[in-house]
Scaffold this motif. Structure first.
Motif, short mmCIF file in Angstrom:
data_model
loop_
_atom_site.label_atom_id
_atom_site.label_comp_id
_atom_site.label_asym_id
_atom_site.label_seq_id
_atom_site.Cartn_x
_atom_site.Cartn_y
_atom_site.Cartn_z
N TYR A 194 31.44 160.87 -29.23
CA TYR A 194 30.58 161.08 -30.39
C TYR A 194 29.12 160.79 -30.04
CZ TYR A 194 28.58 160.36 -35.06
OH TYR A 194 27.78 160.42 -36.17
N GLU A 199 26.05 163.38 -30.37
CA GLU A 199 24.90 163.07 -31.21
C GLU A 199 23.59 163.24 -30.45
OE1 GLU A 199 24.30 161.63 -34.64
OE2 GLU A 199 25.93 163.09 -34.61
N SER A 205 22.81 166.83 -29.95
CA SER A 205 22.38 167.49 -31.19
C SER A 205 20.93 167.18 -31.52
CB SER A 205 23.28 167.08 -32.36
OG SER A 205 23.07 165.71 -32.71
#
Length: 264
Positions: free
Chosen positions: A46, A50, A53
């Protein structure tokens, strides 16, 4: 909140974003990958997703351009579909200026390796469709796929006709084997609009893919065709002109959807 998200509360993601950006811009792609791997080990996938992104899309493009299906990359496995789609707007800026003119097919083949490496990084069909949907939803994305199709235009026309006649039962059988055909079929299954737009980028004289049903290209690729087809070189220059200023973010394309559900 998930355990993975909770764990990331202790991760300094902005610092990792800055670190990766600086490494990529300095040309240290291997060190950027090491930073991603360490983050994944410490905080889970994750955290890497992140960071990917939030990276500027031009940095993501520069980083991912250094990897293809033959090179393992944490970023390739975990880049969010939207982040990858945005980065494709800048991919042409990573090409040497003289290579578009001197060796366009080589650039197109490298671009195919890049797209194939991202889309088929794992066996998650939902992720594959989401990647293809996002990438083909922009004008620059349609041009990217048209560049790939330009490497095998006869096979692409054949599979386009098969999609029109057989819908979801398409087999992808063409007169010549091509690694490009399975990608074309997966794009058509993921996004009818994206598939059609990419076809019309390659064959701009047509208003709809159904008009291509009876098109026959000459056997000799050097022989002039009665149907306009953009060359690989022309499409590469077209994508180069679509590279946005780093001061602006890529925007969604304004082309309208054409057609109905070909796989209904």
């Amino acid at each position: 909140m998930s355990d993975e998200a909770n764990e990331n509360k202790g991760a300094n993601l902005p610092a990792l974003t800055r670190q990766v950006s600086e490494l990529v811009l300095a040309g240290s792609l291997e060190h950027a990958e090491e930073a991603f791997s360490q983050a994944a080990d410490a905080h889970g996938d994750y955290a890497v997703a992140e960071v990917l992104s939030t990276l500027p899309p031009q940095v993501t493009a520069l980083h991912l351009a250094g990897f293809d299906g033959a090179k393992a990359s944490v970023a390739t496995l975990l880049v969010p579909p939207k982040a990858w789609a945005d980065s494709l707007a800048y991919i042409a800026a990573t090409w040497p200026d003289n290579m578009i003119e001197d060796d366009p097919e080589r650039i197109a083949e490298n671009l195919f390796n890049h797209v194939h490496g991202i889309v088929y990084a794992n066996d998650d069909e939902d992720r594959r469709h989401e990647l293809l949907q996002e990438a083909s939803s922009t004008d620059h994305g349609a041009t990217v796929f048209a560049i790939l199709w330009s490497l095998a235009p006869r096979e692409i026309l054949e599979v386009a006709g098969e999609i029109l006649s057989k819908g979801r039962y398409v087999t992808g059988q063409t007169s010549a084997d091509s690694d490009i055909v399975p990608l074309a079929i997966d794009l058509a299954r993921a996004s009818e609009d994206g598939w059609e737009r990419s076809l019309l980028e390659l064959f701009p004289d047509f208003r709809h893919s159904a008009e291509m049903a009876d098109v026959e290209l000459p056997e000799d690729p050097d022989e002039e065709s009665e149907f306009m087809q953009r060359s690989t070189r022309e499409l590469l220059y077209r994508l180069r002109k679509q590279v946005p200023s780093v001061r602006s973010m890529p925007r969604r394309g304004t082309r309208r959807s054409m057609g109905t559900d070909i796989f209904s």
